[in-house]
Motif scaffolding. Structure first.
Motif, PDB file in Angstrom:
ATOM      1  N   SER A 109       0.829  -1.203   0.000  1.00  0.00           N
ATOM      2  CA  SER A 109       0.000   0.000   0.000  1.00  0.00           C
ATOM      3  C   SER A 109       0.865   1.254   0.000  1.00  0.00           C
ATOM      4  CB  SER A 109      -0.914   0.013   1.227  1.00  0.00           C
ATOM      5  OG  SER A 109      -2.024  -0.826   1.036  1.00  0.00           O
ATOM      6  N   TYR A 111       0.564   4.128   1.299  1.00  0.00           N
ATOM      7  CA  TYR A 111       0.775   4.839   2.560  1.00  0.00           C
ATOM      8  C   TYR A 111       1.898   4.239   3.389  1.00  0.00           C
ATOM      9  CZ  TYR A 111      -1.093   1.303   5.771  1.00  0.00           C
ATOM     10  OH  TYR A 111      -1.271   0.163   6.534  1.00  0.00           O
ATOM     11  N   ALA A 112       2.223   2.944   3.158  1.00  0.00           N
ATOM     12  CA  ALA A 112       3.205   2.246   3.985  1.00  0.00           C
ATOM     13  C   ALA A 112       4.607   2.258   3.398  1.00  0.00           C
ATOM     14  CB  ALA A 112       2.762   0.803   4.201  1.00  0.00           C
ATOM     15  N   ARG A 113       4.819   2.943   2.291  1.00  0.00           N
ATOM     16  CA  ARG A 113       6.130   2.938   1.650  1.00  0.00           C
ATOM     17  C   ARG A 113       7.092   3.962   2.248  1.00  0.00           C
ATOM     18  NH1 ARG A 113       3.720   2.557  -4.562  1.00  0.00           N
ATOM     19  NH2 ARG A 113       2.455   0.684  -4.168  1.00  0.00           N
ATOM     20  N   ASP A 116       6.353   5.863   9.260  1.00  0.00           N
ATOM     21  CA  ASP A 116       5.130   5.546   9.997  1.00  0.00           C
ATOM     22  C   ASP A 116       4.332   6.829  10.248  1.00  0.00           C
ATOM     23  OD1 ASP A 116       3.159   4.729  11.760  1.00  0.00           O
ATOM     24  OD2 ASP A 116       4.488   3.429  12.894  1.00  0.00           O
ATOM     25  N   SER A 228      -6.370  -5.654   3.577  1.00  0.00           N
ATOM     26  CA  SER A 228      -5.606  -4.877   4.560  1.00  0.00           C
ATOM     27  C   SER A 228      -5.670  -5.551   5.926  1.00  0.00           C
ATOM     28  CB  SER A 228      -6.144  -3.450   4.643  1.00  0.00           C
ATOM     29  OG  SER A 228      -5.791  -2.721   3.484  1.00  0.00           O
ATOM     30  N   ILE A 232      -2.346  -7.335   7.614  1.00  0.00           N
ATOM     31  CA  ILE A 232      -1.812  -6.452   8.662  1.00  0.00           C
ATOM     32  C   ILE A 232      -2.349  -6.809  10.047  1.00  0.00           C
ATOM     33  CG2 ILE A 232      -1.633  -4.065   9.458  1.00  0.00           C
ATOM     34  CD1 ILE A 232      -1.952  -3.200   6.507  1.00  0.00           C
ATOM     35  N   TYR A 251       1.164  -6.209   1.635  1.00  0.00           N
ATOM     36  CA  TYR A 251       0.915  -5.381   2.810  1.00  0.00           C
ATOM     37  C   TYR A 251      -0.144  -4.359   2.436  1.00  0.00           C
ATOM     38  CZ  TYR A 251       1.673  -2.643   7.059  1.00  0.00           C
ATOM     39  OH  TYR A 251       1.495  -2.003   8.264  1.00  0.00           O
ATOM     40  N   SER A 303       9.067   2.385   9.942  1.00  0.00           N
ATOM     41  CA  SER A 303       8.004   2.099   8.969  1.00  0.00           C
ATOM     42  C   SER A 303       6.814   1.449   9.668  1.00  0.00           C
ATOM     43  CB  SER A 303       8.537   1.146   7.888  1.00  0.00           C
ATOM     44  OG  SER A 303       7.477   0.557   7.155  1.00  0.00           O
ATOM     45  N   PRO A 304       5.589   1.694   9.185  1.00  0.00           N
ATOM     46  CA  PRO A 304       4.441   1.002   9.786  1.00  0.00           C
ATOM     47  C   PRO A 304       4.508  -0.501   9.570  1.00  0.00           C
ATOM     48  CG  PRO A 304       3.773   2.147   7.777  1.00  0.00           C
ATOM     49  CD  PRO A 304       5.172   2.601   8.095  1.00  0.00           C
ATOM     50  N   ILE A 305       5.254  -0.935   8.553  1.00  0.00           N
ATOM     51  CA  ILE A 305       5.330  -2.357   8.232  1.00  0.00           C
ATOM     52  C   ILE A 305       5.997  -3.138   9.356  1.00  0.00           C
ATOM     53  CG2 ILE A 305       6.282  -4.038   6.603  1.00  0.00           C
ATOM     54  CD1 ILE A 305       6.043  -1.926   4.427  1.00  0.00           C
TER      55      ILE A 305
END
Length: 369
Positions: A109, A111-113, A116, A228, A232, A251, A303-305
């Motif tokens: 996604s 937004y996650a690249r 965070d 999502s 996640i 992701y 990162s949010p990941i």
């Protein structure tokens, strides 16, 4: 400082101006009455559509009652911040569709690249609150960014930041849906803004585009089927029946957003925080599947990941690689080799998904591995 109605109106205008100076695209203000949203929230929870997201039910109706969460709250300052990377091409939606059509591509996604968003927005909201404090002195407040039981979407809609699309995300006529949201609750009786009204009309592109049919109808999302959620929020094995539908989305999922006509107006971020990191916009699944846990933790720092951990990262990639093998992707031998290298992974979760993925290759190849 004693605040009368004139002072409060001037303060509201200042908050909106300061917000833009801090990188927010728009700031709006609303009251705390979400009684209209309580029945829908309870019905969604009663149907179990929140899946393993126990936090959605943990606080009961407090989620719809900001004044119970932070006593003394009378207004919510709702903010949105654009997140398309600054170098995003004009034809970004077509590019994302092309990535989905490449079975070996790792689709993450947008937004996650980058960094965070929780940390970025929370810090900026705190700076905004500090500006208010410097202007008027102490006041009661609390900042949130997807971090507490607050129904931020209904609040943002009521404040006039946009309307809930049929996919349940917030839509803006000038910015589509590619933005983050945050808010801070205050004890100041600021003047409120008005809602914008809905503008989806007869369009149902998002419902049609959902790969897993998670959008049951306008405004009705079964999170248990949402990619999502599966990639996640879900902590355990991904349901076998849904794995082939996930494709190469490792992701999150942007499908309902990339097909939305309003996202032709999506705006690029003004902050560098959301610029793509570690080539996540053009990486292959084989490449990412080779990361050790140390590499994952180091590269996903900030990162949010990183929040899903290395095991679930590998789980998601194994599903994607299995789907790529089933589709007869280019570089199939490399895909199989990558999967075989993880066949004895210490994690039972990873091993189970790797075996499933290898089985996809067996079916596609019509022979032994």
């Amino acid at each position: 400082m004693s605040l009368n109605q004139t002072n409060l109106a001037e303060l509201a205008l200042s908050i909106k101006r300061w917000g833009q100076e801090l990188g927010f695209a728009e700031i709006r203000i609303t009251d705390v009455d979400l009684s209209h949203a309580e029945a829908g929230l309870q019905a969604w929870l009663d149907a179990g559509m929140h899946g393993e997201m126990e936090y959605m039910a943990a606080h009961g109706m407090k989620r719809a009652r900001p004044a119970e969460l932070v006593p003394g709250t009378v207004r919510v300052v709702s903010a949105r911040m654009n997140y398309l990377p600054r170098d995003t091409e004009n034809d970004w939606r077509a590019r994302e569709q092309a990535r989905l059509a490449d079975p070996g591509a790792a689709v993450i996604s947008i937004y996650a690249r980058g960094r965070d968003y929780h940390k970025v927005l929370r810090a900026r909201l705190q700076q905004l609150a500090d500006k208010v404090k410097a202007e008027i002195g102490d006041f009661g407040y609390r900042v949130f960014t997807d971090s507490a039981p607050v129904m931020e979407l209904p609040l943002a809609e009521k404040a006039g930041l946009g309307w809930r699309g049929k996919h349940t995300l917030l839509l803006s006529r000038t910015a589509g849906s590619m933005f983050f949201m945050g808010e801070f609750l205050v004890d100041l009786p600021l003047p409120v803004d008005q809602p914008t009204g809905a503008h989806c009309g007869q369009c149902s592109s998002c419902i049609t585009a959902c790969p897993t049919q998670a959008i049951l109808g306008p405004g009705r999302l079964d999170a248990r089927r949402c990619i999502s959620y599966l990639t996640i929020e879900l902590k355990h094995a991904i349901p076998v029946a849904l794995r082939p539908l996930i494709g190469n989305r490792v992701y999150g999922c942007d499908d309902c957003q990339t097909v939305c006509p309003w996202n032709k107006f999506a705006q690029r971020a003004v902050l560098p925080d959301f610029d793509q990191r570690h080539g996540l916009g053009h990486a292959s699944m084989v490449e990412l599947f080779a990361w050790t846990e140390d590499e994952f933790n180091r590269k996903m720092e900030g990162s949010p990941i990183r929040r899903i951990g290395h095991q679930r990262w590998l789980r998601n990639l194994a599903v994607g690689l299995g789907n790529a093998a089933a589709a007869g992707a280019r570089g199939d031998a490399a895909i199989v080799a990558a999967l075989l290298a993880r066949r004895d992974d210490p994690s039972p979760l990873v091993r189970e998904h790797v075996e499933w993925a290898l089985g996809c290759h067996f079916v596609q190849d019509n022979g032994a591995i």
